[in-house]
Design a protein around this motif. Structure first.
Motif, PDB file in Angstrom:
ATOM      1  N   THR A 165       4.131  12.278  -4.408  1.00  0.00           N
ATOM      2  CA  THR A 165       3.510  11.263  -3.609  1.00  0.00           C
ATOM      3  C   THR A 165       1.999  12.266  -4.182  1.00  0.00           C
ATOM      4  O   THR A 165       1.045  11.729  -5.245  1.00  0.00           O
ATOM      5  CB  THR A 165       3.357  11.450  -1.687  1.00  0.00           C
ATOM      6  OG1 THR A 165       4.241  10.559  -1.615  1.00  0.00           O
ATOM      7  CG2 THR A 165       1.847  10.771  -2.139  1.00  0.00           C
TER       8      THR A 165
ATOM      9  N   THR B 290      -1.123   4.500  -2.787  1.00  0.00           N
ATOM     10  CA  THR B 290       0.863   5.751  -3.471  1.00  0.00           C
ATOM     11  C   THR B 290       1.429   4.847  -3.205  1.00  0.00           C
ATOM     12  O   THR B 290       2.479   4.883  -3.841  1.00  0.00           O
ATOM     13  CB  THR B 290       0.392   6.747  -3.526  1.00  0.00           C
ATOM     14  OG1 THR B 290      -0.069   7.445  -2.087  1.00  0.00           O
ATOM     15  CG2 THR B 290      -1.092   7.191  -4.510  1.00  0.00           C
TER      16      THR B 290
ATOM     17  N   SER C  61       6.108   2.831  -4.163  1.00  0.00           N
ATOM     18  CA  SER C  61       8.184   2.657  -3.836  1.00  0.00           C
ATOM     19  C   SER C  61       7.858   1.614  -4.639  1.00  0.00           C
ATOM     20  O   SER C  61       9.300   1.517  -4.406  1.00  0.00           O
ATOM     21  CB  SER C  61       7.522   3.467  -2.684  1.00  0.00           C
ATOM     22  OG  SER C  61       6.814   2.563  -1.803  1.00  0.00           O
TER      23      SER C  61
ATOM     24  N   ASP D  79       8.858   8.507  -3.953  1.00  0.00           N
ATOM     25  CA  ASP D  79       7.909   9.347  -3.337  1.00  0.00           C
ATOM     26  C   ASP D  79       8.656   8.869  -1.987  1.00  0.00           C
ATOM     27  O   ASP D  79       9.226   8.763  -1.145  1.00  0.00           O
ATOM     28  CB  ASP D  79       6.365   8.605  -3.414  1.00  0.00           C
ATOM     29  CG  ASP D  79       6.313   7.203  -2.529  1.00  0.00           C
ATOM     30  OD1 ASP D  79       7.514   6.510  -2.789  1.00  0.00           O
ATOM     31  OD2 ASP D  79       4.995   6.321  -2.299  1.00  0.00           O
TER      32      ASP D  79
END
Length: 229
Positions: free
Chosen positions: A16, A166, A170, A176
């Motif tokens: 990440t 972020t 996924s 991540d």
């Protein structure tokens, strides 16, 4: 406490962080280009920069991620046979995530950088030119240091939002820490434990970022308050 999934989630946290840093590097590059276009006296460049900033900021991040990852992959595989390449092309989720997040936040940073450049008094560049500096010297020695000082608050806000955004990557299969936490939660049926751990990791990451950026802001503001007095 984490039923043996602690190291797995830490691996996801590292991914990440790498995703956030590389995405921000792309975003800064696009943001500077966007700001340069919007401040350009050439009308079509200014219009292009304005269109980029307006359109991208008006579309939800998740929609853009899905559009670029799935739509872009479909488009590439439709065009590849026309170029003589018949194998299926599978876009890497990390690469897709980096360029998608960078493309999105480049639009936000273009506004931040444009405002920072506009906040610098025109007399600064005129004084540099009168002193005998070239255009590049004026830009890098006078304008850029002052631009950084004005841009840091907006940059900080965008960095924090990007860091949390972020988690959206996924959805395209990037493993991540949100992906790892969901997998662990599904396996152990303890979602609260793992999502709380991830929330704590995000809090640590954003807190360290704030301390680092606050130090950077103080460094670029040395002498400003004294001069104002």
């Amino acid at each position: 406490m984490l039923n043996g999934y602690g190291s797995t989630i830490l691996e996801g946290a590292w991914l990440t962080l790498i995703l956030a840093l590389t995405s921000m590097a792309v975003a800064v590059t696009l943001g500077l280009l966007g700001a340069a276009f919007r401040l350009s006296p050439i009308k079509w460049l200014a219009l292009l920069g304005e269109t980029y900033a307006t359109v991208i900021r008006g579309i939800p991040d998740l929609v853009l991620i899905l559009l670029i990852f799935y739509g872009g992959q479909d488009l590439v595989n439709r065009l590849a046979p026309m170029l003589g390449y018949d194998d299926y092309i599978d876009i890497n989720p990390f690469v897709a995530g980096v360029f998608t997040m960078g493309f999105i936040f480049g639009a936000y940073l273009s506004e931040t950088f444009r405002g920072a450049f506009m906040a610098i008094p025109k007399g600064q560049s005129e004084a540099g030119a009168a002193y005998g500096m070239s255009g590049m010297q004026v830009f890098f020695r006078i304008l850029v240091p002052q631009m950084i000082r004005f841009a840091i608050p907006g940059f900080t806000n965008n960095w924090l939002v990007l860091t949390k955004a972020t988690a959206l990557i996924s959805v395209v299969g990037l493993q991540d820490m949100m992906f790892k936490a969901k997998s662990a939660a599904d396996a152990t049926r303890e979602p609260f434990t793992f999502y709380l751990a991830v929330a704590g990791l995000y809090l640590v990451l954003t807190s360290v970022s704030l301390l680092a950026l606050r130090y950077l802001e103080k460094r670029y503001s040395v002498g400003i308050k004294a001069a104002d007095l």
